[in-house]
Motif scaffolding. Sequence first.
Motif, short mmCIF file in Angstrom:
data_model
loop_
_atom_site.label_atom_id
_atom_site.label_comp_id
_atom_site.label_asym_id
_atom_site.label_seq_id
_atom_site.Cartn_x
_atom_site.Cartn_y
_atom_site.Cartn_z
N THR A 1 -55.28 37.63 -45.00
CA THR A 1 -53.88 37.20 -44.90
C THR A 1 -53.30 37.54 -43.53
N VAL B 1 -54.00 33.46 -40.06
CA VAL B 1 -53.03 32.53 -39.46
C VAL B 1 -53.28 32.31 -37.97
N ILE C 1 -48.84 25.68 -37.75
CA ILE C 1 -47.60 26.32 -38.17
C ILE C 1 -46.45 25.84 -37.29
N THR D 1 -45.72 35.09 -36.46
CA THR D 1 -46.29 35.30 -37.79
C THR D 1 -47.42 36.33 -37.74
N SER E 1 -46.05 36.75 -51.70
CA SER E 1 -45.63 36.37 -50.34
C SER E 1 -46.39 35.14 -49.86
N ASN E 2 -47.66 35.02 -50.25
CA ASN E 2 -48.43 33.84 -49.86
C ASN E 2 -47.95 32.59 -50.58
N SER F 1 -44.90 31.65 -48.66
CA SER F 1 -45.31 31.07 -47.38
C SER F 1 -45.83 29.65 -47.55
N THR G 1 -42.35 27.38 -48.65
CA THR G 1 -41.13 27.31 -47.85
C THR G 1 -41.25 26.32 -46.70
N LEU H 1 -40.48 32.28 -43.76
CA LEU H 1 -41.90 32.52 -43.54
C LEU H 1 -42.12 33.88 -42.88
N ALA I 1 -41.52 36.58 -45.37
CA ALA I 1 -42.64 36.61 -46.32
C ALA I 1 -43.88 37.24 -45.71
N ARG I 2 -44.01 37.17 -44.42
CA ARG I 2 -45.13 37.83 -43.74
C ARG I 2 -44.85 39.32 -43.53
N MET J 1 -52.57 28.15 -46.81
CA MET J 1 -51.88 29.24 -47.47
C MET J 1 -52.40 29.45 -48.89
#
Length: 399
Positions: free
Chosen positions: A27, A31, A38, A52, A90-91, A94, A97, A103, A106-107, A169
């Motif tokens: 996780t 990214v 993104i 992120t 949270s994922n 992500s 949203t 985002l 959430a990270r 995600m």
Amino acid sequence: MERKNKLKPGGLLVFILTAGVFGIINTEMGVIGILPLIAETFHVTVPEAGWTVSIFALVVALSAPVMPLLFSGVNRKKVMLLAVGLFTLSNVISMLTDNFTVLLIARAVPAFLHPVYVSMAFTVAAASAGKGNESKAVARVFIGVSAGMVLGVPVTSYVASEFSYTMGMLFFTAVNALVFVATIFFVPSMPVREKLSYGTQLGVLKKNETWYSVLAVTLINGALFGFFSYMSDFLGSVTGASYNVISILLLVYGLANIIGNMIAGKRLALNPVRSMMSLPFTLLFFYICLFILGAWLPVMAVIVLFLGILAGYGQNTMQYMITHAAPEAPDFANGLYLLSANLGTTAGAVACGIFITFFGTRYSVFGSLMFLAVSIVFVALRIRAARPEKQMEAEAVPR
């Protein structure tokens, strides 16, 4: 922690912990491979999308010494479920949203529990193993760290490019959700029977051995990740490798990490003092070879392979260095390891970047060489500061 059915180093508990660490590191790092996507999805620039990654790393660095301390008295199973559950949630956020600020939040939120889960994974894995097998169990958890770093970026990048950002995600979500379910059904309740006071745990900071370990780990990890941050640039501009070759060599480096994890588990069980002392010297040798022979691709392929092995070997050795300097506070010690590793990564990248700015990419390795030269002093001081009985025990183990 005493348990009637102690698990072997390769047991189910260690496997679930390894999978959990893989999901969390995945996780964190995954990214990196989809930053352009993104940026496109959330209508921001690529540097803005880079937050992120940055915000996650910043939260981990700030919370590493504190959060494991706060959760040190909580039932281990509850900690596992809280951390992996929060990462899963949270994922999901992500994934759904369309707001970049949401985002980032959430990270950031689950990143507070990153050091809690990872440090606890090391502690529980060591405690679940029989005497003499602790290093092997921890090495298996480190395989999750290496796999998360190796597989997270290419797998997420492939899934997202072939399908969508949302599916990328979903990959994070699925891994963490599976670990969450496995923890519910297969991990027994693990209450902490004797909670250490905060004062007792913080007391390890009074020991010279602890501070020598922290400084040595910061410097060695700075050397490892300082150069690694610019390895792609070095392979391209100095070695003259193509993009495809660079990708292959980076994958080799990552897979070699796993080999290093397995070697370290065995070597630390046999002679930890020799393992600690040989690490910076061996790295020095290969970095010097890299600087001298970096223009020859076949030689560089071999050097990258060995550096990858040493990176995996080094992570295990550095974790051992700190936790065995403060065995009376294992959770806090693992938090100190994560703090040192993150500080080293940041400082190393800055130092190697300065050499690139003033002298060129080839000289980025000088930053790592500088860190390693100083680290040798603190490794030696750390070994010397160890209690005599610990030294005798370590040196008496047959090789």
